[in-house]
Structure formats: C-alpha cells, structure tokens
Design an enzyme around this catalytic site. Sequence first.
Site, PDB file in Angstrom:
ATOM      1  N   THR A  10       0.842  -1.193   0.000  1.00  0.00           N
ATOM      2  CA  THR A  10       0.000   0.000   0.000  1.00  0.00           C
ATOM      3  C   THR A  10       0.881   1.249   0.000  1.00  0.00           C
ATOM      4  OG1 THR A  10      -0.098   0.396   2.394  1.00  0.00           O
ATOM      5  CG2 THR A  10      -1.573  -1.290   1.495  1.00  0.00           C
ATOM      6  N   ALA A  67      12.572  -0.177  -6.622  1.00  0.00           N
ATOM      7  CA  ALA A  67      11.697  -1.274  -7.063  1.00  0.00           C
ATOM      8  C   ALA A  67      12.382  -2.610  -6.797  1.00  0.00           C
ATOM      9  CB  ALA A  67      11.300  -1.107  -8.522  1.00  0.00           C
ATOM     10  N   LYS A  74      13.479   8.379  -0.063  1.00  0.00           N
ATOM     11  CA  LYS A  74      14.316   7.246  -0.470  1.00  0.00           C
ATOM     12  C   LYS A  74      15.749   7.418   0.002  1.00  0.00           C
ATOM     13  CE  LYS A  74      11.554   5.993  -4.541  1.00  0.00           C
ATOM     14  NZ  LYS A  74      11.475   6.007  -6.021  1.00  0.00           N
TER      15      LYS A  74
END
Length: 855
Positions: free
Chosen positions: A570, A626, A697
């Site tokens: 999510t 990713a 990040k």
Amino acid sequence: MKQESSTLSKVNNDSSIVNNEFIEHDFVAQGTAENKLAKHAIQVHKFGGSSLATSECIKRVLEIIRANCQLNDIVVVSANGKTTDSLFAIYSLVERTIAEQEKQLSDEITAAISVLAQSQAQLITELLNANNSKQLLCQLDKDISQLTTWLAADIAQHKNDILAFGEVWSARLFSALLNEQVCPSNFIDARDFLVIDNEQSGLVDNATSAAQLRQRRQFGKLAVITGYISQDSRGTSCTLGRNGSDYSATIIAALVAASNVTLWTDVDGIYSADPRVVPSARKLHRLPNGVAKELGRLGNPVLHAKTLLPLINPLSEHHTHLHVASSFDAQVIGTEIGKFGQIAKQELSVTYLNDLLLAQSVSFTGDCAAKARAEFAPICMDDQQGFMVITQAQQKSLSHWLASHDVEITFKPVAIIATVGHRVAERGDIKARFKRSLKTAKPLQLVGGDNSHSVIAILPEPCSIELLNKVHHEMTKDARHIGLVVAGMGNIGERFLSLLPAQLNNVYALENLHLVGLLSSKKALINNDGIDVNQATSLFAQQAIAYDNDQLISWLTQHPYDELIVVDITPSEDFSLLYERIFALGIHIIGANKWAASSSTQAYNKLVNTADSHNSLWLGNTTVGAGLPINYAIDDLRQSGDSISELSGIFSGTLSWLFETYDGSVKFSTLLLNALAQGITEPDPREDLSGRDVQRKLLILARKAGFELALEDIDCQNLVPEALQRLSLEDFLSRANELDDYFASALSEATSKAACIRYVARFQYNANAITGNNPAGISAKVSLEVLPKNDPFANLIPGDNIFKINSRWYQDNPLIIQGPGAGRDVTAGGLHSDLVKICQQLAHKQNQVKIKGMS
C-alpha cells in the site's frame, strides 16, 4: 464492576471471511437492578488444578474470567492443586489401617486431614473478605467432620464422595470469590445434574443431564461447576477418572451446545511432542478432532483420552471447538481443536508410551478379534497376525477373558512410538520416513491406527528420550507453517498475486507458505484454511468484507501459524502506523510502503527496537529502486565489515524519464502532461516534482547504511514554483505551462556547458567535516544538478534508476547498481525476492519452548 470491550470475534474456520460480529463483555456487580445475559454463543472455560493451586494462581484466573467470560458462560473447575492427590493418599492410608485391623483413625491419618483442612482454610482467608470467609470456613469445618466420619466407617461405600470434596471446595470458593469481586455467580455440584451409566464406560444420559442442568443454571449468574464428579442413575456418586475434569468440561459443552471449550491448564497448547523432553517440539496451533483424539489415546501429556468424545458427533450440525491455553500466560495463543481445512491437516506429531504388553493369541484373529477389540480397546491390534498391545493394568482382565474361551496367551513387555497426523496411515511417504527414522530401534511391528490417523511402531525396549528426539526431528523437520497476508490490491498487488502460484510451485523455500489474508484499504478476506492462490483476486472481489484496524489486529493476534508475514504494497501512511503493533505480535513485514522506513527518527528507532525485541523481520528492498538490490547491497557491505561514506544517484523513475527525455524540442509542460497520460507520473505530478519521494528514499538508504538522521536533515529542492504548490490538481494542470521558462532556462544553461540536467540525490559522510555546525559530519540533499554528459548519472534509459556507493572498499571505483526503478513487474519481482529471503531466514529459526507451569 462493569467491564465492556469490543473485539474481533474468532474467525469461523468454515468461513473464508472475517467474522464481523462483535462480542460485548458485560459483568454486572451485585446490587445492580437488572442483569442481562449477553447475546452470544455459550462458552465453557475449564481450569485445572495447577491453575488454581495457590491464591496467586486463583487471582490470575479471576483476570482471565474478566477478560474472557460473559454471564451465560460456564466455568468448570478442578480441585485446587494436589487436593485430590491428598484425598487419595488419606483414603489409601485408611484402607491400610483397616487391613491391619485398626479400629480408629491413626495419628498419621488425623495429621493428614489436618494439613488438608489447613491448606483449604488458608486459601479461603487469603482470598475472601471476613464475612464471606467466615461462611466458607464454617462449611469447610462441616465437610471435614463429614470426611472424618466417612473415613471411620465403611470407606468403600463413600470413596467417591470422599474424593469429590476437592472439586466441591474449589468450586464453592471460586464462586464466592466471583460474587465478591467480579460478577454474580452460582456454584453447581455436577452430581446434581450429570448422570452417567457407570464409572467403567462413563456414558452420559444426555437428555436427563441437559434438563437438570437447565434447572440449576440461574439467569444472570456465571455458573461455576465441579469437574471430575457425577452420579449414576441410582444417585450414587461417581468419578470420571483421573484428569476427568477436562471430560466434564466437554460433556457440559455438549449439553448446552457451547461454541467453544477452553481448557486453561499449565501449558500454552499441544505440542508436536512432549516439550519437557523434546526441546525442538513446536506448538500445534490447530488440530483436527480425529487427530487430537488419537493423540490423547496414545499418550499426549495434555489431552485426556475421553476429552473429545462429547464433541465429535458426525450426525450433528453443531460443532464445538476446543482450545488448550495456559492460565500462566493467558496472552499466548494456544491450540484449537475442531474442524479445519487442508493446512491444519498437514500437522504431524510424535508420541510414545512405555510399560505396555504385547499379547498374542489365536483369539485375536478372525471373528473373535472384533469382540476382543470391543472389550479391551487396545493401543493397537493386528487381527491377521493375532496380537494386540495393551496396558499392564489390562493384563489380568484379558487373561480372565481368554480363560473363559479356553485358549492360551503370551505376554511380552513392549513400548510404542507413534507418528500422529491426519490420515498418515494412508500416506506411503510418511510411513516410509517413519520406518527410516526407526532403523536403529529395530521395531517388532509397524501398525496403522484404526482410524488411519497414526502409524504405530511396537518397540522391544522402552522408548528412550534419544529415540523420541531423533524420530521427532525426522518427522517434523519440514512441518513449519507460514501464513501470508497481502495488503494492497492495486496494480502491483495484483501482479504480485499473479506470480505467486508459480513461485509456490518452483521455490523450495516457499514450500510451507500459505496465502491466508488479502486486504485493501476498506475490505478484507481472511481464511485460516488458506485462500486459493489461483483465484485470489476473484475470491477477494466476491467475498471480502469491510473491516477496521482493531479487527485486523485482533485477527493477527490470534493467527494459527508458526510464523506470519504481512506484505505491505500500500502507499498508505495509516497502514504504516500499524507496524509497531504488528511487530509486537512477532509478525514479519515486507514493505514496499515508504512511510514507516522514512518516519521520524524517534518513530523509526522505536519500530526497529520493537521488531528486534520480538524477533520480527522487516524487509523493504522495494521501498527504493523497485526490484533493484540496493538495500541488499548496503546490508551485505555493512554485515561484511565495510563502512559507507557516500550514497548518490537518480532514485525516481519518473524524474529519470522526464529529464532523460527532455531535450527542449517540446515544452516541459507538454512532456509532463504526456507522462501523466501514460501513467508515468503520480496522479498529481507535483508529488514527483516536489522531490519528497526522492528525499524519503535517500533517508531510507542512509538509515540502512547505519546513519541516524531525519527527513528535515536532507535539503530538498521542490521543482514546483510556490505559486503552483497549493492549487487544486485541475488548476495546476491548467497552469502547467508556468513551469516551462524555468526548465528551458536550466536546460539552455547546461547545454551551453555541454552538460545536462538531472534530479540527483546525494548523501555524504566525512569524519573530517565534523564541526560545531555539523556534529555528524553529514551532508544530504536532493536537487536538480547540471552534470557533464559523460557522468554515469547522465546516460540512463529513460525511467531507470542508478545508485552509486562509495565505501572503504569502494573508494576510487564506486559500486554502481543500475536498472528499472519502477514498474509493476520489477516491483512485484522485488517483493517476491524479499519473500523468498524472509522464508529462508525463518526456516532456520528456532522458537524456544516456554513452559510456565508444567510439572
């Protein structure tokens, strides 16, 4: 007092959705005008002698009652501690004095009675107020007087009445204590309603017993009933055998059609072997009825042989679930016994019995074998070879029975060790593995149990602890069950699920992984028996129901697996706020969600510490890059002894695409709107242009590298002019052309230098740069930079990420990781990589067995 709480009720294991009904606990103190029974299914709670042994134990049980019982429930109690053993000992002393022709009770007997009376009086005075204790002490004095009278008379006539005192005292005291401190209660002597045919068979007259129990239960009062004792049709007191209180509880549950029976004892469940002698024994969270019955028959130390009989009625539509839990650690989820699906049916356990006899006779073959089996219910039997295994106590009666048939019999001392599980006798692989594990023991025979739920080896010597541990290891080494909950049913979540069936089939580490939960932001599909991975998304669409966070945490608290993994796909900050509660339950998280890993320093450190203290694993490789293994690389360097000094790169697939594509041939706003139409940007492109995602990040990677810093320690250049930042999305898109001049100017300036523009993240640590203004020696920023065209960051495939790591080992020639930084396939693949890694780690995890009360 009145205690009210709402919790997620237990998941119905015959259902595949979260049960949305709420249970309200409603205790009403004496003196309240109106008492109302809570409208819910009746539950029976049974407390063993060790759970009631001392005043401290009894106080602990009171708290369990507060948290788990309602007024129309039933509590069944054993005698306190070793009271029944003391009564047996006194009875045996009297028997011996009668044999020695003594007419009066000896000093030894009188002293034993006095010690027994004092121990009961001490419990009463320690627990009750003065008025109530006075009343119970008077009743105790009368009982001791009656006990003494019976012991001096024909004791055989009163044996069961003598042995019944322990349960009567326990139930009477506990009922009085409830009335004083918790809720209205009434004490019921089971002999006033429970009718059996005789002590040998213990068959219950259900109709009479149920009718008499209905008469004795009082509306608005919690019933406290004696275990172990009953009466026959003539009104004579009977007992149900040692440890018979468990049997009492399940009989009563059947009489009132209870939904659940909980046996509160001194262990927190049923294990794959006796945990006192097999340290690697694992808790069996769920057991099918037939398997549990076979375990009880073959020597499991927790289950009484007859306990399950009243609950197993194949003709009845009503099914009662049995739970075994520890009163010494009530928060720990125990073992549930009932009707379950395939996952629970995969459980295996090993048990043993010593001091048995192998009886051989021609009467154990042919038609006679069935009569012998019905008469003696042997441990195991082979009517082809003509033998049965019995207890030593059965030897005399078996010899007499065969003498009437005028046939010979031979007896040989033996032991048994058995593997127990659903239909194991029909599984060639289980039987072969069991046989291999017994190679050195040289069993006499290998026999399948009558119900196919066991394979029994008959041993010529007693079963040693070494053999038990060896066989248990061989039979259960691959038996751990891992539950998987997937949160996030969007684009990446659906791709993750579509890859799951092939992964389960092809990756050995996932052999014992079961999909058991699917969550969106508003709906949940939970099924303890497993969700078909091939139909996961369609089943979710058909069967998921609304839930809230408290209901979710309640189910997670009660999950029936050795381990549970939550995969968070999510983008929800709200869901990330559940991480601490999830870690506190010992549950593991794989997170693509960036919120938790980039939260405030205090919150992040608390999450890490909570996960560590509860042995929870937290993997989040897909939070950055990713599927690229940047988190893995940083972890590996640190664990190998390296130290990282610089992290930099292009961390946003969207910004990578924009600036690799932007060459001035079209306006920047045109390019941005095109990217939005292709789904390359967030629905609001300002989320990408703000730099916040890159900032988070960089924070995540810096923390992974071992540095403590917060989001505000990272300078962030927002590429959206202040005038456009607070507009509605519609207004922003209509004025996107206001971005054009800035980016055209930046590109023109870079081009004049034979350079390009890229949005870059940079983190640097320099011990020599530590100053009063920079005590950590750290600089960190994300911003639009002008880079030479030969820079590694300048020549990417549009959409790629690149990460550069400088460290003690990689100084002059940095480590570079480059590849797709976004996309459903690579992100779903990265999540599966984390899943395999976490399952590999869990395969080697050893859970320490904690036994708080077991003797």
